[in-house]
Every structure is written in C-alpha cells, then in structure tokens.
Design a protein around this motif. Structure first.
Motif, short mmCIF file in Angstrom:
data_model
loop_
_atom_site.label_atom_id
_atom_site.label_comp_id
_atom_site.label_asym_id
_atom_site.label_seq_id
_atom_site.Cartn_x
_atom_site.Cartn_y
_atom_site.Cartn_z
N GLY A 86 40.32 47.25 56.16
CA GLY A 86 39.28 46.88 55.20
C GLY A 86 39.30 47.98 54.26
O GLY A 86 40.34 48.70 54.03
N GLY A 87 38.39 48.08 53.39
CA GLY A 87 38.06 49.08 52.20
C GLY A 87 38.10 50.34 52.87
O GLY A 87 37.24 50.66 53.88
N VAL A 159 40.37 39.67 38.23
CA VAL A 159 39.42 40.37 39.45
C VAL A 159 40.03 41.64 39.68
O VAL A 159 41.39 41.87 39.33
CB VAL A 159 39.76 39.30 40.67
CG1 VAL A 159 39.34 40.24 41.91
CG2 VAL A 159 39.12 37.97 40.42
N LEU A 160 39.17 42.56 39.78
CA LEU A 160 39.72 43.99 40.19
C LEU A 160 38.93 44.23 41.38
O LEU A 160 37.93 43.80 41.88
CB LEU A 160 39.00 44.96 39.09
CG LEU A 160 39.67 44.83 37.55
CD1 LEU A 160 38.95 45.84 36.85
CD2 LEU A 160 41.20 44.89 37.62
N CYS A 161 39.33 45.49 42.08
CA CYS A 161 38.71 45.97 43.30
C CYS A 161 37.57 46.80 42.71
O CYS A 161 37.35 47.22 41.70
CB CYS A 161 39.74 46.83 43.96
SG CYS A 161 41.00 46.19 45.00
N ASP A 162 36.49 46.83 43.70
CA ASP A 162 35.36 47.81 43.26
C ASP A 162 35.78 49.21 42.81
O ASP A 162 36.81 49.76 43.58
CB ASP A 162 34.23 47.70 44.51
CG ASP A 162 33.03 48.08 43.90
OD1 ASP A 162 32.14 47.41 43.39
OD2 ASP A 162 32.61 49.28 44.08
N ARG A 163 34.95 49.79 41.98
CA ARG A 163 35.53 51.11 41.87
C ARG A 163 35.36 52.05 42.70
O ARG A 163 35.98 53.31 42.66
CB ARG A 163 34.70 51.55 40.25
CG ARG A 163 35.17 50.50 39.15
CD ARG A 163 34.35 51.03 37.86
NE ARG A 163 34.45 50.16 36.87
CZ ARG A 163 34.09 50.48 35.61
NH1 ARG A 163 33.17 51.51 35.20
NH2 ARG A 163 34.14 49.65 34.52
N THR A 164 34.52 51.81 43.93
CA THR A 164 34.43 52.56 44.55
C THR A 164 35.56 52.67 45.87
O THR A 164 35.72 53.41 46.79
CB THR A 164 32.91 52.49 45.82
OG1 THR A 164 33.15 51.03 46.20
CG2 THR A 164 31.61 52.21 44.59
N ALA A 170 41.95 53.20 41.27
CA ALA A 170 43.25 53.45 40.45
C ALA A 170 43.48 52.53 39.44
O ALA A 170 43.95 52.78 38.33
CB ALA A 170 44.40 53.01 41.52
N ALA A 171 42.81 51.20 39.59
CA ALA A 171 42.88 50.62 38.31
C ALA A 171 42.07 50.82 37.17
O ALA A 171 42.59 50.75 35.97
CB ALA A 171 42.49 48.90 38.70
N SER A 186 34.91 39.21 38.69
CA SER A 186 34.32 39.64 39.80
C SER A 186 34.96 41.03 40.29
O SER A 186 36.11 41.53 40.06
CB SER A 186 34.68 38.87 40.96
OG SER A 186 35.75 38.71 41.50
N TYR A 187 34.50 41.85 41.02
CA TYR A 187 34.83 43.20 41.68
C TYR A 187 34.83 42.88 43.34
O TYR A 187 33.80 42.39 43.94
CB TYR A 187 33.79 44.24 41.42
CG TYR A 187 33.79 45.02 40.07
CD1 TYR A 187 35.00 45.70 39.68
CD2 TYR A 187 32.93 44.87 39.25
CE1 TYR A 187 35.28 46.15 38.44
CE2 TYR A 187 32.93 45.37 37.78
CZ TYR A 187 34.10 45.85 37.44
OH TYR A 187 34.12 46.61 36.41
N GLU A 188 35.86 43.04 43.89
CA GLU A 188 36.10 42.86 45.28
C GLU A 188 36.25 44.15 46.15
O GLU A 188 36.31 45.40 45.70
CB GLU A 188 37.29 42.19 45.51
CG GLU A 188 37.27 40.78 44.81
CD GLU A 188 36.39 39.65 45.25
OE1 GLU A 188 36.02 39.53 46.47
OE2 GLU A 188 35.66 39.15 44.20
#
Length: 273
Positions: A86-87, A159-164, A170-171, A186-188
């Motif tokens: 997971g994250g 789409v980007l991953c959530d900044r957390t 990294a993005a 969206s942020y995933e």
C-alpha cells in the motif's frame, strides 16, 4: 604359592588392565562424538526458520517482493511470507498504531522516519534500492505525450499520487524542477491507484514509477522525462521492534539485500542503491 596360582593372578591383572584401557578409549570416543555433534568450536548451528514473516511494503514493490517471497519460502520450507502492500504513509501509520508486522519496506526515507521516530524499528534502516518516475500513457500514446510539460495541456486528464505518499511527493518535486504547474483530475492514495486509472482509460496519463510502467506491460506506454532525475526515491527497509518472527524477518531482509534479491529488483526496473 604354586606356579599355577601365580599364573592365574597374572592373567587376571592383565585382563583388568585391558578392560580399563578399553573403557578409557570408549570414554574418549564418546567425548569426541559429543564434540562433533555440537561443533568442535562450541558454536551451535543456526536454528531452522519456520512460521510466518509479515512484511509491510510500498505498493511499487508488489511484483518483485512477491517473487522474493516465493523464493524465500522455497529456500526455507516451513516458512510463509505474508505481504501487505500500500501507500508507505498508510503502512507507517498502521505500524505506529500497533498493526503486527515484522518488516517494513518504504518508498522513501521520509515515510520510514514516521516509524523510526516512534522507536518502532530495530537499528538503522538500510537503503536497498532506488526508483525513478516515468509517465504512463494510454497504449500507443494517442495524445503524443513526450515530456512532463505536455501533461499541462488543456483537456488532458492526468492523475497523480497524493502528495503525502512518496510517488506524489516525487512528482511534485519533478514539477518544481521543471517550473511547471499541473492540476490533476484526481490524487490517488498509492502509485497502483494512479496507474490503474490509466489502465482502465479513466485518465490519459499518470506520473508513476518506471517499475510500475514495466509491470503493467502493454496495458500502458512509458515516457521518460529528464526532470525525474531530480526526484529519485531511496527505498529503506527495516526490522520492526515488535516482530513476532525476528529471525525469519532478518533472513528475508538479507535475501532482499543479497545479489539474488538485487537481481530480481533491478530486472523489475529499480536502481541499485
């Protein structure tokens, strides 16, 4: 005393001496056997590993760690490797919240710090691989995405991953390096969520790790971009303080760091530390 009596006593003495010698040899042999069975140096053999090893690992490690888990079980009959992917931030929060785990492999030092700051890790975490970002587009790249800047085009669903989470952080770092602003649709919560949006054609592109692009095969097409060199993530791994199977956990970490483990990881697209 007759000669016959003297001869008899002499034979008894010789027989007694022989028995004593035989007993001494037997004692030496027993001592030697005992020493051989325990090791002449006095050290005991490593205990045979068994039981379940619970590994919490970043989503981007799913394919390579699953492969290593199967190899570990083959090398150590009686063991089982149970994964939770997971994250990294979510996994770290679960660990500090008391979730049972033996090993934590994070996608960034920052998320590992969540665990080490709470004294939940044993020793210093070791960086075992690094990862670099890549753009995942629809197969055939119909929107002709050739750079990070192209993702800012009007009408393109990105789409980007959530900044957390590490891939999102990294993005953002890569975007900052290119002095670009991007508003995603969206942020995933993890890199797999972002990649899935493209695989399902719910998005035109996503910024993910190149390992995820490789794992997706022909379901997406990868586009490299120079700004990714400014946002490479180190992946640390650590034995956890409350590990229920510490010996097997140490052995799994050793496999990850070994030449065999590194070969699997590099073939998946990771960079050596």
């Amino acid at each position: 005393m007759t000669r016959s009596v003297r001869r008899t006593r002499r034979m008894l003495r010789l027989a007694g001496a022989g028995a004593a010698a035989l007993m001494a040899l037997s004692a030496c042999s027993a001592s030697s056997d005992s020493k051989d069975s325990s090791g002449s140096s006095g050290t005991s053999a490593s205990p045979q590993l068994s039981g379940t090893v619970t590994v919490f690992a970043a989503a981007s490690l799913k394919e390579s760690f699953t492969t290593l888990g199967k190899r570990f079980e083959h090398q150590h009959p009686g063991t089982e490797v149970s994964f939770s992917f997971g994250g990294s931030d979510t996994l770290a929060a679960n660990i500090t919240g008391g979730a049972p785990a033996d090993v934590f492999a994070a996608a960034s030092p920052k998320t590992m710090t969540i665990v080490t700051d709470k004294k939940e890790a044993v020793g210093r975490p070791a960086t075992f691989v690094r990862n670099q970002l890549e753009i995942a587009t629809l197969p055939g790249n119909p929107h002709k995405v050739a750079s990070l800047k192209d993702l800012t085009a009007s009408g393109l669903k990105v789409v980007l991953c959530d900044r957390t989470v590490p891939c999102g952080a990294a993005a953002q770092k890569a975007l900052d390096a290119g002095r670009l602003k991007l508003t995603p649709v969206s942020y995933e919560q993890d890199v797999r969520g972002a990649l899935t949006k493209v695989e399902l054609r719910e998005a035109d592109a996503a910024v993910v790790y190149r390992t995820d692009v490789r794992a997706a095969g022909d379901r997406v097409e990868g586009v490299e971009f120079p700004e990714s060199a400014k946002a490479i993530n180190d992946y640390p791994i650590a034995l956890l303080k409350n590990a229920q199977n510490a010996e097997a956990a140490k052995a799994f970490i050793a496999l990850v760091q070994s030449a065999e483990g590194q070969k699997v990881l590099v073939e998946a697209g990771f960079l050596k530390p």
